[in-house]
Design a protein around this motif. Structure first.
Motif, PDB file in Angstrom:
ATOM      1  N   PHE A 135     -27.914 -16.352  28.349  1.00 36.15           N
ATOM      2  CA  PHE A 135     -27.365 -15.385  27.402  1.00 36.15           C
ATOM      3  C   PHE A 135     -28.456 -14.674  26.594  1.00 36.15           C
ATOM      4  O   PHE A 135     -28.181 -13.696  25.909  1.00 36.15           O
ATOM      5  N   VAL A 136     -29.669 -15.175  26.677  1.00 39.60           N
ATOM      6  CA  VAL A 136     -30.770 -14.525  25.962  1.00 39.60           C
ATOM      7  C   VAL A 136     -31.093 -13.176  26.594  1.00 39.60           C
ATOM      8  O   VAL A 136     -31.349 -12.175  25.892  1.00 39.60           O
ATOM      9  N   GLY A 137     -31.058 -13.126  27.931  1.00 39.94           N
ATOM     10  CA  GLY A 137     -31.384 -11.895  28.646  1.00 39.94           C
ATOM     11  C   GLY A 137     -30.520 -10.716  28.234  1.00 39.94           C
ATOM     12  O   GLY A 137     -31.056  -9.644  27.874  1.00 39.94           O
ATOM     13  N   PRO A 138     -29.190 -10.833  28.267  1.00 39.95           N
ATOM     14  CA  PRO A 138     -28.346  -9.706  27.828  1.00 39.95           C
ATOM     15  C   PRO A 138     -28.599  -9.313  26.380  1.00 39.95           C
ATOM     16  O   PRO A 138     -28.561  -8.120  26.037  1.00 39.95           O
ATOM     17  N   GLN A 139     -28.841 -10.321  25.519  1.00 37.97           N
ATOM     18  CA  GLN A 139     -29.118  -9.993  24.125  1.00 37.97           C
ATOM     19  C   GLN A 139     -30.404  -9.175  24.010  1.00 37.97           C
ATOM     20  O   GLN A 139     -30.466  -8.167  23.284  1.00 37.97           O
ATOM     21  N   LEU A 140     -31.442  -9.582  24.716  1.00 43.38           N
ATOM     22  CA  LEU A 140     -32.708  -8.842  24.665  1.00 43.38           C
ATOM     23  C   LEU A 140     -32.569  -7.477  25.318  1.00 43.38           C
ATOM     24  O   LEU A 140     -33.197  -6.495  24.883  1.00 43.38           O
ATOM     25  N   MET A 141     -31.743  -7.412  26.396  1.00 45.15           N
ATOM     26  CA  MET A 141     -31.510  -6.122  27.030  1.00 45.15           C
ATOM     27  C   MET A 141     -30.860  -5.154  26.045  1.00 45.15           C
ATOM     28  O   MET A 141     -31.222  -3.969  25.948  1.00 45.15           O
ATOM     29  N   SER A 142     -29.900  -5.638  25.295  1.00 47.68           N
ATOM     30  CA  SER A 142     -29.246  -4.802  24.279  1.00 47.68           C
ATOM     31  C   SER A 142     -30.248  -4.312  23.259  1.00 47.68           C
ATOM     32  O   SER A 142     -30.220  -3.141  22.831  1.00 47.68           O
ATOM     33  N   ARG A 143     -31.167  -5.203  22.908  1.00 44.49           N
ATOM     34  CA  ARG A 143     -32.170  -4.829  21.927  1.00 44.49           C
ATOM     35  C   ARG A 143     -33.160  -3.807  22.506  1.00 44.49           C
ATOM     36  O   ARG A 143     -33.637  -2.910  21.796  1.00 44.49           O
ATOM     37  N   ILE A 144     -33.477  -3.932  23.805  1.00 36.10           N
ATOM     38  CA  ILE A 144     -34.370  -2.963  24.435  1.00 36.10           C
ATOM     39  C   ILE A 144     -33.731  -1.582  24.429  1.00 36.10           C
ATOM     40  O   ILE A 144     -34.380  -0.569  24.117  1.00 36.10           O
ATOM     41  N   GLU A 150     -33.595   4.218  19.446  1.00 31.63           N
ATOM     42  CA  GLU A 150     -34.179   4.473  18.121  1.00 31.63           C
ATOM     43  C   GLU A 150     -35.504   5.214  18.238  1.00 31.63           C
ATOM     44  O   GLU A 150     -35.806   6.126  17.436  1.00 31.63           O
ATOM     45  N   LEU A 151     -36.292   4.826  19.249  1.00 30.25           N
ATOM     46  CA  LEU A 151     -37.600   5.447  19.398  1.00 30.25           C
ATOM     47  C   LEU A 151     -37.466   6.893  19.890  1.00 30.25           C
ATOM     48  O   LEU A 151     -38.176   7.793  19.420  1.00 30.25           O
ATOM     49  N   ASN A 162     -44.664  -0.873  20.679  1.00 31.86           N
ATOM     50  CA  ASN A 162     -44.925  -1.939  21.673  1.00 31.86           C
ATOM     51  C   ASN A 162     -43.816  -2.990  21.707  1.00 31.86           C
ATOM     52  O   ASN A 162     -43.929  -3.983  22.428  1.00 31.86           O
ATOM     53  N   LEU A 163     -42.777  -2.765  20.931  1.00 33.37           N
ATOM     54  CA  LEU A 163     -41.715  -3.780  20.850  1.00 33.37           C
ATOM     55  C   LEU A 163     -41.076  -4.031  22.218  1.00 33.37           C
ATOM     56  O   LEU A 163     -40.700  -5.156  22.542  1.00 33.37           O
ATOM     57  N   GLY A 164     -40.970  -3.002  23.022  1.00 34.16           N
ATOM     58  CA  GLY A 164     -40.386  -3.155  24.362  1.00 34.16           C
ATOM     59  C   GLY A 164     -41.162  -4.132  25.214  1.00 34.16           C
ATOM     60  O   GLY A 164     -40.592  -4.933  25.964  1.00 34.16           O
ATOM     61  N   TYR A 165     -42.489  -4.091  25.068  1.00 36.88           N
ATOM     62  CA  TYR A 165     -43.319  -5.021  25.833  1.00 36.88           C
ATOM     63  C   TYR A 165     -43.128  -6.456  25.335  1.00 36.88           C
ATOM     64  O   TYR A 165     -43.144  -7.411  26.125  1.00 36.88           O
ATOM     65  N   SER A1011     -28.992   4.198  32.434  1.00 39.67           N
ATOM     66  CA  SER A1011     -29.780   3.638  33.534  1.00 39.67           C
ATOM     67  C   SER A1011     -30.630   2.470  33.076  1.00 39.67           C
ATOM     68  O   SER A1011     -30.958   1.579  33.855  1.00 39.67           O
ATOM     69  N   ILE A1012     -31.026   2.471  31.811  1.00 39.99           N
ATOM     70  CA  ILE A1012     -31.810   1.351  31.287  1.00 39.99           C
ATOM     71  C   ILE A1012     -31.024   0.049  31.435  1.00 39.99           C
ATOM     72  O   ILE A1012     -31.518  -0.955  31.962  1.00 39.99           O
ATOM     73  N   GLY A1013     -29.792   0.079  30.949  1.00 37.53           N
ATOM     74  CA  GLY A1013     -28.955  -1.125  31.019  1.00 37.53           C
ATOM     75  C   GLY A1013     -28.682  -1.534  32.451  1.00 37.53           C
ATOM     76  O   GLY A1013     -28.720  -2.721  32.788  1.00 37.53           O
ATOM     77  N   LEU A1014     -28.437  -0.508  33.300  1.00 39.07           N
ATOM     78  CA  LEU A1014     -28.130  -0.831  34.698  1.00 39.07           C
ATOM     79  C   LEU A1014     -29.348  -1.436  35.395  1.00 39.07           C
ATOM     80  O   LEU A1014     -29.232  -2.411  36.163  1.00 39.07           O
TER      81      LEU A1014
END
Length: 1464
Positions: A135-144, A150-151, A162-165, A1011-1014
């Motif tokens: 469940f961490v992956g989807p949460q981080l994906m949402s944050r990405i 935002e950026l 650099n937060l994405g990295y 496309s990012i989410g996909l």
């Protein structure tokens, strides 16, 4: 490529565990290949090595460089060993048994939970961490997504570029933590599953050694084998996915909660859909449980029948019953397949419904999200999509877990039911030091089955056998002789009275039990080797010459059930085992019936009445001539001991048995000679020093035996020849499973059908990927309100979305239904082809292939094809399609990801290729090492009574532990290798996730938000997909190994056609029954020396032929050649002038009949055993039962002709089984009948009646009898005497006896003085005898002992001299007519009567027989006469003594007697 697998060595079986541990090493010896004997590194590896599975790296490299062998595996870890595992669950099972009676249900699974649950909970904790990491992956994906939005749009000026990295690294780290925990959890689950499997196997094996008769009748060999193979293995396999099943519901709940947090109230609509579907799951699961139970029951029936057929395959081939038994087995299989179809279809429905739920939920939820205009952003939509993808896994596992849960429930309930069966009660051990070793029975009542009124009982049994005493037990067929032995051993229920034993017991069963080991190991049976004792045992058991026949000596490997030994050899090995055990009490159940008469005399005189004289011996015997040498005799009749005492006491009592003895040709010594009281019974010696000079063959034998005494018995391994090895090592393929194996499987279901299924797979996965793609574009269009790439309205997007979703659901439904039907069709056909192929194998295949190997194909391998290939293949193809779809989407959205993806996929391929070198060979070793477990188990069931009698139960259990440990070595290494691979694949998969997040961050200014989410969603899913695809590919290959193993037998050797349509015999062939053998040469297998060497002879129609000879002379081989059970190497056999080789085997064998020595009955009814295929009316069957003396017995049984016959016919005595087999022959009425000592286990009285029946009912048949007891063939037309594969003599019995140096004469002589058939005893000691069955009297030879005997003389038996010549026999006073002149000294038949006009034969006079009373008077008076020798002038010649050798013939015994008189 095919190589031979190294066999599992059993030499060290039974050694103490401590000694075994001492031999274990931490490091390999220099130059050692593999890791055999090396302590398992898991026991001492450091935490990092355990976490990364790096401790197995040297092993995997070895597998990559070499073809793995069983003896190259690490030792099993201590906590995985069967002894440790069994002890733990035994403690908990005893707690279950101790529960109060009102809690009747004893739960085996509860005992397993208590025994191993604590360790499994550690695995659950690991798996919990893994689930959380998902469940961490989807949460981080949402944050990405939020970070990029935002950026890009400047919504948060403080955001770090650099937060994405950082998020990418966090996704990789969390995924790695989950991976480490996942594979630790998987290994623990696999280990616990294997513990439960091992415990079940050990418990079933141990319980099978304790079952009483009632319990045995409630189960069957097939059912027990099924428990040990399919049920136990199913439980182990369920544990591999049990974690996912346990966490499925929590994962579903967490997914729903997180979805709610992302998209709000529409989540509950999806939840409602799931709630609606859940009752359907329960409904289907209930049916799955019911159908699974039905499947198992049908599987038990099929395996029982298959096991029985394989056990009696020789008899089935001899009777040409292949087709009927094949139909019977395939009918049983059809019932099983019918259940399998139902199970597969319900499973398909369940999988379809549950796999459709995520799609259905996504349709409903997203329709509501967009139609309700909730304003949910793309980041939240794709987080929800990721959760839905996570949801697919637990939902997909849910139906599998339900189905597997049903299987586990059935399996554990069946195991518990089996373990609750009644057990035999141990016999009380007398501990009184003042009481000598022996058997003590007082007023005892025994019953085979207390639940049945008509079960056989023994009533009012009282006797004691102790000290140096020989007690003989005699009685008619079915009187309870064998039952008395079984009762003493504790096999019958003691209902009343008292039974106790003292001292160690050795048991020789009526049907010898032989283990698949060397002959030496069979004799030693686990005891230390004592050379002097061993040589002595070989001598007294007449085994020394037999050892000379084997190139390997006593190291010769004995096949299963002693297949390469004759019946006599098997029995002598069984006797030798008992003698070598140096027990205190010996129980011998008719051991002499299976051996030749002269060998029986040797064993009785040198072993039973010689070497064992200081011991307590209970001997059941049908050879009544040994009774005078018994200290005590028990006569069984009417289910009780009717008479008892010494032989003389029984004769004096003049009871019913004394008349039987007199009929048999025996009498009371005291009445024979009132002036002399016989001393302690001993072998009676004749006054003749050497009556017959041994033939050249005998002299050679004597010489050989003398030489043998100076030679070592064992010839050592250097003397072995591989070509002569009996049980070949089990063959195995190497390298990858070839495409031809896959092709053969798909061909069975049809290539076209499989192509349609592949298209449905593609449609299912393609439409699923298209659904997500469409959702991405739709959400993007809705977010920015520009109509998206296709410029469609929201409703148009919606309708297309629904259409794609419905299409995906329909494709999944059709795929499930047709795919599972397809796999069931394949499994049905592959079993049928396998069974038919096995039935068409030649007999040598069964001689050289342990039954356990074949059973392994019909149990574990067929179960894999039935139940495991389908889900494995389905998941493999599904994963492949999913990966293709994912790669297509990823390559379109983030093409830069293809740069690292290419090398990563190459590494995937290389890694799984490297892994498969280990996995496939380990899987093959798992399959191969499983076969000895089945072989030992089948062997144990057949010899359970013997094992218990010798007190070797614990040794047998230790052997089972050893074999199980050998199997678990490869199984646990395979499971560890799976985790080793999985972790390394996860590293690569997690790199894909990292690079997906990395390149999304890199492309943040150009990539669409949707496309990012996909892209990240599919990168998350492709990690799992690639991992599972690789593991599933390896798993599928291991499953296809079962098809490979089955194909090996399908393409195995084939015997000649059953029917040759272009050449079929006439319906009434053979009309006459004449047989001609022309230069017959036969070898059992190519490369072996011939066992028949140029046999040429002619047997006339209706002629009665006996075949005699020493063990290994070729007697049985001649019969096998006649039935073409073994094909000729040279020459031909013709019946009625037709070469039998031109006909099909069925046409040949169905027109012949044979009564084998080892009688076999099949489980079922008596009617089925007499008339297997319902060809005769009841009245015919009853007449046959009357002919075989069983009518009264059957009428007493419940059901009559429908009375039950248990496995192997165990509820009938061996003698009764032989009679039933004779009934089969009577029903067939053949023109040629072969009898292989068919009445060996029948008492003398019944034997006489049966021999009369044979003569009456088969008087127009050609009869060939292989005889151990010469009395059965002494009145045959001609006798074949065989030696070393050649016919040494072939003539009438009378003619053969005229040759004093002939082999037949020697065989008669070797029978000895104490053998009833042909023994010479002092004639005076036998008078008077009730010789009402005497047919003729023969004076065989006259010996004059005097200083000088004239060439021409007269001999007078009495006072009158009626004739003179060179040599004259003058008639006795009773017979006034002179006997014709005999021109030369030769045997003469003294057969006076009303006419003496018969012509003189060279062998003597063949005159009309006297009336019985005259014969009796003749012999009686001959006992009193004086013999006078006169010269031609009539003067009496003074001579010290004269000796006449006299024989009298009855319808069963032939007894030679000596009269000696001294000139007064």
């Amino acid at each position: 490529m095919v190589i031979e697998q190294q066999p599992i060595e059993l030499n060290s079986i039974g050694n103490d565990d401590k000694k075994t541990r001492e031999r274990e090493k931490l490091k390999r010896d220099p130059g050692q290949v593999g890791f055999g004997g090396v302590k398992n590194p898991h026991d001492w590896a450091n935490p990092i090595a355990l976490a990364t599975f790096s401790w197995i790296d040297p092993f995997s490299w070895h597998c990559f460089r070499n073809v793995l062998q069983q003896n190259q595996l690490y030792n099993l870890a201590d906590f995985d060993k069967a002894t440790h595992v069994a002890n733990k669950i035994n403690i908990e099972w005893q707690k279950e048994l101790a529960k109060p009676e009102y809690r009747r249900t004893k739960k085996y699974w509860l005992a397993a939970i208590r025994a191993y649950g604590w360790y499994y909970c550690i695995g659950l904790a690991y798996y919990g961490v893994f689930c959380a990491s998902q469940f961490v992956g989807p949460q981080l994906m949402s944050r990405i997504i939020k970070y990029i939005v935002e950026l890009r749009y400047g919504l948060n000026p403080d955001v770090d570029e650099n937060l994405g990295y950082y998020y990418a690294l966090a996704m990789f780290g969390s995924a790695m933590v989950g991976s480490f925990c996942n594979y630790q959890s998987s290994l623990i689950a696999a280990r616990v599953g294997n513990w439960v499997r091992s415990a079940m196997v050990v418990d079933v094996y141990t319980k099978s050694l304790k079952l009483d008769t009632h319990a045995k009748r409630k189960t069957s060999t097939g059912e027990i084998v099924n428990l040990m193979s399919n049920d136990a293995q199913r439980v182990a396999e369920v544990f591999l996915t049990f974690n996912a099943g346990i966490f499925a519901l929590p994962q579903i709940i967490v997914c729903i909660v997180l979805m709610y947090l992302e998209i709000g109230w529409p989540t509950f609509v999806g939840l409602g859909v799931m709630v609606i579907v859940l009752p359907l799951n329960g409904f289907v699961a209930k049916f799955l449980f019911k159908i699974r139970f039905e499947m198992v029951r049908n599987s038990d029936a099929r395996l029982r029948l298959t096991n029985e057929i394989l056990q009696f395959i020789k008899i089935i081939k001899l009777y040409a019953w292949e087709d009927p038994f094949t139909k019977k087995t395939l009918a049983s299989r059809r019932a099983e397949v019918k259940s399998l179809f139902k199970f597969s279809r319900y499973r398909a429905i369940l999988i379809f419904v549950i796999s459709a739920v995520p799609t259905l939920v996504s349709i409903v939820v997203y329709v509501i999200v967009f139609k309700a205009d909730t304003g949910i952003q793309a980041d939240r939509v794709f987080s929800a999509l990721a959760y839905l993808n996570i949801l697919r896994m637990p939902l997909a596992f849910l139906p599998l877990i339900i189905a597997m849960g049903a299987q586990v429930k059935v399996a554990t309930d069946r195991i518990a039911a089996f373990l609750l069966l009644s057990e035999r009660k141990p016999v009380e051990e007398n501990t009184d030091p003042s009481v000598p070793s022996g058997i003590y029975v007082t007023n005892a009542k025994f019953d085979w089955d207390t639940t049945k009124e008509d079960s056989f009982k023994l009533n009012n049994i009282s006797f004691e056998c102790n000290g140096p005493q020989l007690t003989m037990v005699v009685g008619s067929v079915g009187s309870g002789k064998s039952s008395l032995c079984q009762a003493v051993l504790g096999e019958m229920d003691l209902i009343d009275g008292h039974l106790s034993t003292k001292g160690r017991i050795a048991y020789v069963p009526q049907q010898a039990w032989i283990i698949n080991a060397t002959l030496k190991d069979n004799i030693l049976y686990g005891k230390e080797y004592d050379h002097e004792l061993y040589e002595q045992v070989l001598e007294v058991c007449a085994l020394k010459r037999d050892l000379e026949m084997f190139p390997e000596g006593d190291l010769v490997e004995i096949g299963e059930r002693g297949i390469n030994l004759s019946g006599g050899q098997k029995q002598r090995v069984s006797i030798a085992r008992a003698v070598y055990s140096n027990a205190d009490v010996y129980i011998m159940d008719d051991p002499l019936s299976a051996v030749d008469a002269h060998v029986g005399k040797h064993i009785f005189s040198k072993c039973i009445n010689g070497y064992l004289r200081p011991k307590t011996v209970v001997l059941v015997a049908n050879q009544l001539n040994y009774l005078p040498f018994a200290d005590h005799v028990l006569v069984l009749s009417g289910n009780t001991i009717s008479e008892r005492g010494t032989y003389s006491e029984i004769m004096v009592a003049n009871g019913s048995f004394s008349s039987i003895l007199e009929n048999y040709g025996m009498g009371n010594e005291e009445q024979q000679n009132s002036n002399s009281q016989p001393s302690t019974p001993s072998l009676i010696s004749t006054t003749v020093t050497t009556l017959v000079t041994p033939p050249p063959e005998k002299l050679e034998i004597i010489k050989e035996e003398e030489e043998l005494k100076t030679k070592p018995t064992s010839k050592g391994k250097e003397g072995k020849e591989e070509k002569g090895k009996l049980i070949q090592n089990e063959e195995r393929e190497t390298g990858s499973v070839s495409l031809s194996v896959y092709s053969s499987y798909f061909k069975l279901g049809g290539y076209f059908y499989f192509g349609v299924i592949i298209i449905l797979f593609a449609l299912e996965n393609g439409s699923s990927a298209m659904l997500n793609w469409w959702l991405s574009d739709w959400s993007n269009a809705m977010q920015f309100g520009d109509g998206g790439e296709y410029n469609l309205t929201s409703d148009q997007y919606l309708y297309i979305f629904i259409g794609i979703g419905v299409g995906s659901i329909l494709a999944a439904g059709l795929r499930n239904w047709y795919f599972f039907d397809y796999t069931v069709q394949c499994s049905k056909k592959i079993h049928d082809i396998l069974f038919k192929s096995i039935m068409r194998c030649p007999m040598w295949f069964f001689d050289t292939t342990p039954m356990g190997r074949i059973i392994n194909r019909f149990t574990r391998d067929i179960d894999v094809v039935d139940s495991l290939i389908a889900p494995s293949l389905g998941q493999y193809v599904g994963m492949f399609m999913s990966i293709v779809a994912s790669l297509v989407i990823i390559s379109i959205i983030t093409p830069f990801l293809l740069i690292p993806l290419g090398p990563i996929i190459v590494l995937y391929y290389l890694l799984q290729t490297y892994y498969r070198y280990s996995s496939r060979e380990l899987q093959r070793l798992v399959s191969i090492s499983r076969s000895p477990i089945f072989s030992q188990f089948t062997e144990t069931l057949n010899g359970a009574t013997t094992i218990r009698a010798y007190g070797r139960v614990q040794d047998s259990i230790r052997t089972n532990h050893y074999l199980l440990d050998e199997n678990n070595k490869s199984y646990m290494m395979l499971q560890t290798m799976n985790q080793w691979l999985g972790l390394r694949l996860d590293v690569l998969g997690n790199l894909i996730v990292f690079f997906a997040a990395f390149f999304v961050t890199v492309s943040r200014d150009t990539i669409t938000i949707a496309s990012i989410g996909l892209s990240i969603s599919y990168s998350l899913s492709i990690t799992a997909s690639l991992n599972r695809f690789t593991l599933q590919g390896a798993d599928l290959e291991t499953k296809m190994n079962s098809v490979e193993r089955i194909n090996h037998y399908i393409s195995g050797p084939v015997e000649a056609p059953q029917v040759i349509e272009s050449c079929r015999p006439e319906s009434d062939w053979p009309q006459q029954g004449g047989i001609a053998l022309d230069n017959v040469v036969m070898s059992y297998r190519e490369g072996l020396d011939p066992v028949l060497k140029g046999i040429t002879c002619r047997i006339a129609p209706k002629e009665k032929i006996g075949i005699v000879g020493r063990t290994g002379s070729g007697k049985s081989s001649l019969v096998l050649a006649l039935f073409r059970l073994v094909e000729l190497s040279q020459g031909s056999i013709s019946i009625d002038g037709e070469n039998i080789a031109k006909y099909g085997l069925k046409d040949l064998r169905k027109n012949l009949a044979i009564l084998p020595q080892d009688a076999c009955l099949f489980a079922g009814t008596l009617r089925m055993n007499l008339d297997p295929f319902g060809e005769h009316q009841d009245d015919v069957l009853w007449r046959v039962l009357e002919d075989i003396q069983l009518k009264d017995k059957v009428q007493e049984l419940e059901g009559g002709l429908e009375s039950i016959v248990t496995d192997n016919g165990d509820n009938w005595s061996v003698g009764q089984r032989q009679l039933i087999c004779m009934g089969r022959a009577l029903l067939r009425r053949p023109k040629i009948l072969v009898l292989d000592e068919a009445t060996a286990s029948i008492d003398a009285s019944s034997d006489a009646l049966i021999q009369t029946t044979i003569k009456e009912k088969f008087n127009d048949c050609t009869i060939i009898t292989i005889a151990h007891r010469l009395n059965t063939i002494i009145d045959y037309d001609r006798i074949i005497v065989m030696d070393a594969g050649e016919i040494k003599e072939f003539d009438s019995p009378h003619a053969l006896l005229q040759n004093p140096t002939g082999l037949f004469t020697w065989l008669v002589d070797e029978t000895g003085t104490c053998e009833q058939q042909t023994g010479k005893v002092n004639f005076r000691l036998l008078h008077p005898i009730e010789l009402f069955k005497v047919k003729k009297v023969v004076i065989e030879r006259l010996t004059v002992t005097a200083p000088q005997v004239p060439r021409t003389c007269l001999i007078s038996l009495g006072n009158e001299i009626s004739y003179q010549g060179n040599v004259h026999i003058v008639s006795h006073n009773s017979y006034k007519k002179p006997i014709p002149d005999c021109q030369k000294f030769c045997p003469i038949d003294l057969l006076g009567g009303s006419s003496f006009t018969n012509t003189i034969r060279t062998a003597g006079y063949n005159l009309q027989p006297l009336e019985f009373t005259d014969i009796y008077r003749c012999i009686k008076e001959l006992n009193e006469i004086n013999v006078t020798i006169l010269d031609p002038s009539g003067m009496i010649i003074e001579m010290p003594s004269v000796e006449i050798i006299l024989s009298y013939y009855t319808i069963h015994p032939r007894t030679s007697s000596t009269i000696q008189t001294t000139q007064q």
